[in-house]
Design a protein around this motif. Structure first.
Motif, short mmCIF file in Angstrom:
data_model
loop_
_atom_site.label_atom_id
_atom_site.label_comp_id
_atom_site.label_asym_id
_atom_site.label_seq_id
_atom_site.Cartn_x
_atom_site.Cartn_y
_atom_site.Cartn_z
N ASN A 139 11.89 -2.03 6.90
CA ASN A 139 11.53 -1.84 8.31
C ASN A 139 11.65 -0.39 8.77
OD1 ASN A 139 11.03 -4.56 8.66
ND2 ASN A 139 13.11 -5.00 9.30
N HIS A 140 12.40 0.43 8.05
CA HIS A 140 12.65 1.79 8.50
C HIS A 140 11.76 2.83 7.83
CE1 HIS A 140 16.03 0.45 10.84
NE2 HIS A 140 16.45 -0.23 9.79
N TYR A 141 10.86 2.39 6.96
CA TYR A 141 9.95 3.30 6.29
C TYR A 141 8.71 2.50 5.89
CZ TYR A 141 8.71 7.53 3.75
OH TYR A 141 8.09 8.68 3.34
N PRO A 142 7.68 2.54 6.71
CA PRO A 142 6.48 1.72 6.47
C PRO A 142 5.87 1.96 5.09
CG PRO A 142 6.39 2.76 8.63
CD PRO A 142 7.57 3.37 7.90
N GLY A 143 5.40 0.88 4.51
CA GLY A 143 4.71 0.96 3.23
C GLY A 143 5.59 0.73 2.03
N ILE A 144 6.88 0.63 2.22
CA ILE A 144 7.78 0.35 1.10
C ILE A 144 8.12 -1.14 1.15
CG2 ILE A 144 10.03 0.78 0.07
CD1 ILE A 144 9.80 3.63 1.09
N ASP A 145 7.85 -1.84 0.05
CA ASP A 145 8.04 -3.28 0.06
C ASP A 145 8.27 -3.83 -1.34
OD1 ASP A 145 5.49 -3.33 -1.12
OD2 ASP A 145 4.49 -3.87 0.74
N TRP A 146 8.12 -5.13 -1.48
CA TRP A 146 8.38 -5.82 -2.73
C TRP A 146 7.55 -5.26 -3.89
CZ3 TRP A 146 4.47 -8.36 -5.25
CH2 TRP A 146 3.31 -8.62 -4.51
N LYS A 147 6.36 -4.75 -3.58
CA LYS A 147 5.53 -4.18 -4.64
C LYS A 147 6.20 -2.98 -5.28
CE LYS A 147 1.73 -5.41 -1.86
NZ LYS A 147 0.89 -4.81 -0.87
N ASP A 148 6.91 -2.20 -4.47
CA ASP A 148 7.64 -1.06 -5.01
C ASP A 148 8.77 -1.51 -5.92
OD1 ASP A 148 6.19 1.11 -3.64
OD2 ASP A 148 6.95 0.11 -1.85
N LEU A 149 9.39 -2.63 -5.57
CA LEU A 149 10.42 -3.18 -6.46
C LEU A 149 9.81 -3.60 -7.80
CD1 LEU A 149 12.52 -5.21 -3.90
CD2 LEU A 149 13.17 -3.07 -5.03
N ARG A 150 8.62 -4.15 -7.77
CA ARG A 150 7.92 -4.53 -9.00
C ARG A 150 7.58 -3.28 -9.82
NH1 ARG A 150 8.95 -9.68 -10.33
NH2 ARG A 150 8.73 -11.00 -8.50
N LEU A 151 7.20 -2.20 -9.14
CA LEU A 151 6.94 -0.94 -9.84
C LEU A 151 8.22 -0.39 -10.47
CD1 LEU A 151 4.52 0.81 -7.33
CD2 LEU A 151 3.95 -0.09 -9.59
N ILE A 152 9.33 -0.50 -9.74
CA ILE A 152 10.61 -0.07 -10.29
C ILE A 152 10.91 -0.87 -11.56
CG2 ILE A 152 13.12 -0.12 -9.91
CD1 ILE A 152 12.51 0.63 -6.96
N LEU A 153 10.71 -2.18 -11.48
CA LEU A 153 10.94 -3.02 -12.66
C LEU A 153 10.04 -2.60 -13.82
CD1 LEU A 153 11.42 -6.54 -11.04
CD2 LEU A 153 13.08 -5.31 -12.47
N ALA A 154 8.77 -2.39 -13.55
CA ALA A 154 7.84 -2.01 -14.61
C ALA A 154 8.29 -0.70 -15.26
CB ALA A 154 6.42 -1.88 -14.06
N GLN A 155 8.65 0.26 -14.45
CA GLN A 155 9.07 1.56 -14.98
C GLN A 155 10.39 1.44 -15.74
OE1 GLN A 155 8.17 5.03 -13.35
NE2 GLN A 155 9.41 6.07 -14.85
N ALA A 156 11.32 0.69 -15.18
CA ALA A 156 12.62 0.53 -15.84
C ALA A 156 12.46 -0.18 -17.18
CB ALA A 156 13.59 -0.22 -14.93
N TYR A 157 11.67 -1.24 -17.22
CA TYR A 157 11.43 -1.92 -18.49
C TYR A 157 10.77 -0.97 -19.49
CZ TYR A 157 12.50 -6.57 -16.59
OH TYR A 157 13.12 -7.67 -16.05
N PHE A 158 9.81 -0.21 -19.03
CA PHE A 158 9.15 0.75 -19.91
C PHE A 158 10.16 1.76 -20.45
CE2 PHE A 158 6.59 4.50 -20.92
CZ PHE A 158 5.59 3.93 -21.69
N GLY A 159 11.07 2.20 -19.57
CA GLY A 159 12.10 3.15 -19.96
C GLY A 159 13.11 2.59 -20.95
N LEU A 160 13.23 1.28 -20.98
CA LEU A 160 14.15 0.65 -21.92
C LEU A 160 13.61 0.63 -23.35
CD1 LEU A 160 15.48 -2.31 -19.75
CD2 LEU A 160 16.76 -0.29 -20.52
N GLY A 161 12.33 0.90 -23.52
CA GLY A 161 11.76 1.00 -24.86
C GLY A 161 10.85 -0.15 -25.24
N ALA A 162 10.37 -0.07 -26.45
CA ALA A 162 9.34 -0.98 -26.95
C ALA A 162 9.71 -2.45 -26.82
CB ALA A 162 9.00 -0.66 -28.40
#
Length: 182
Positions: A139-162
């Motif tokens: 609510n305090h920064y428009p445009g940040i939502d659940w999709k960003d959490l999914r992007l964090i997950l995608a990046q974190a999983y990628f960072g964990l390796g193959a």
């Protein structure tokens, strides 16, 4: 036009690096002292140093878990937006340790963990935030939502390796089922 997996991952990096913000509620603490509402207004106006000072005053002035969690959460986001990631991580941990459930603190902590290269922590924190509210938005920064959490997950999983690439792909697939990546 299809974007390669590498370009998608680079885009995720850029988005996550700029995403460090999440909603922790609103409202004041009912006293004549520091105000959560005023602190959030400063945060929303991009006055992060002033928000840090006010959230710190709130944390020092309240005793109930909900207001304490919100104060620490706001402090975490203010530090994160001020590029003070260690202080942000400490503040989010304090928010989460109050016992008050806060999707915003978990989401903020996940973004900070990712920015610090802590992929395992980023994954567990983003999953925790989504478990609390799968349709979350800040609510305090428009445009940040659940999709960003999914992007964090995608990046974190990628960072964990193959071994975690399939998990990264699954998160990308949630965001764009027709992405054509495999």
């Amino acid at each position: 036009m299809r974007i390669s997996l590498r370009n998608r991952i680079e885009l995720i990096v850029v988005v996550c690096a700029s995403l460090l913000a999440v909603h922790c509620g609103g409202g004041g603490n009912g006293s004549s002292g520091p105000s959560l509402t005023s602190a959030w207004e400063k945060f929303e106006a991009g006055q992060y140093d002033a928000a840090i000072a006010e959230f710190a005053d709130v944390v020092g002035d309240v005793s109930d878990a909900a207001h304490l969690a919100e104060g620490y959460c706001g402090l975490g986001w203010s530090y994160a937006f001020d590029d003070q990631l260690d202080a942000a991580a400490t503040s989010f941990a304090s928010a989460l340790n109050t016992g008050a459930e806060s999707v915003d603190a978990a989401a903020g902590a996940s973004a900070v963990a990712l920015a610090r290269g802590e992929h395992t922590d980023a994954t567990s924190l983003a999953q925790a935030a989504l478990a609390i509210d799968p349709d979350w938005s800040f609510n305090h920064y428009p445009g940040i939502d659940w999709k960003d959490l999914r992007l964090i997950l995608a990046q974190a999983y990628f960072g964990l390796g193959a071994a975690s690439y399939d998990d990264a792909q699954a998160e990308v697939d949630i965001l764009d089922p027709d992405n054509g990546l495999d």
